[in-house]
Enzyme design. Sequence first.
Site, PDB file in Angstrom:
ATOM      1  N   ASP A  37      24.273 -24.529   8.652  1.00  0.00           N
ATOM      2  CA  ASP A  37      23.615 -23.954   9.827  1.00  0.00           C
ATOM      3  C   ASP A  37      23.877 -22.459   9.839  1.00  0.00           C
ATOM      4  O   ASP A  37      24.970 -22.015   9.472  1.00  0.00           O
ATOM      5  CB  ASP A  37      24.158 -24.578  11.118  1.00  0.00           C
ATOM      6  CG  ASP A  37      23.703 -26.014  11.321  1.00  0.00           C
ATOM      7  OD1 ASP A  37      22.613 -26.374  10.834  1.00  0.00           O
ATOM      8  OD2 ASP A  37      24.435 -26.771  11.971  1.00  0.00           O
ATOM      9  N   ASP A  62      16.031 -27.832  11.408  1.00  0.00           N
ATOM     10  CA  ASP A  62      16.123 -28.116  12.847  1.00  0.00           C
ATOM     11  C   ASP A  62      14.874 -27.630  13.577  1.00  0.00           C
ATOM     12  O   ASP A  62      14.394 -28.289  14.504  1.00  0.00           O
ATOM     13  CB  ASP A  62      17.367 -27.462  13.451  1.00  0.00           C
ATOM     14  CG  ASP A  62      18.649 -28.037  12.892  1.00  0.00           C
ATOM     15  OD1 ASP A  62      18.658 -29.231  12.531  1.00  0.00           O
ATOM     16  OD2 ASP A  62      19.638 -27.285  12.817  1.00  0.00           O
TER      17      ASP A  62
END
Length: 170
Positions: A128, A142
């Site tokens: 991330d 995402d």
Amino acid sequence: METSASRPVVARVPLVLAVAVLIVAVDQATKFWAESALPGRAPVPVLGEFLQLRLLYNPGAAFSIGAGATWIFTIITAVAVVVLIWFAVKPAPRVQTLALSLLLGGAVTHLLDRLFREPGFARGHVVDFIDYNGWFVGNVADIALFCGAVLLLIPALFGGDQAKKADDEN
């Protein structure tokens, strides 16, 4: 007149594959970039503190929930990929097919992270790097998952019958 819902599977597969492969390629390329450019750096402001780049490795689900159960998320993601493939090639309006393709691309790229990233097979952490004002840190997959979910919900919330009728007329 042939509707999108009556087109054969073969007509939907190129769209499903193209979108899913694009999501996987962009997500994995941006993760590769993040891992090479962001380690050891302070958050890099993009839009002030509202949007920053910051490298994290997420062993859990959204918001790092279940960090100790990475292998469970690997199994759930693998099942989700199979289910999404099954639904994505079934007769459906184009918007739904696009939504399922976005979900499939996001799920596949998260599955790849779980399978092949450190600390090991089926226990890998998701990379991330997009920090949304400290609320959560995510990635391109995402974004695809969010957009796919929204595309599935919009027709259901705001007149799915009319959206389907308009799609069938095209």
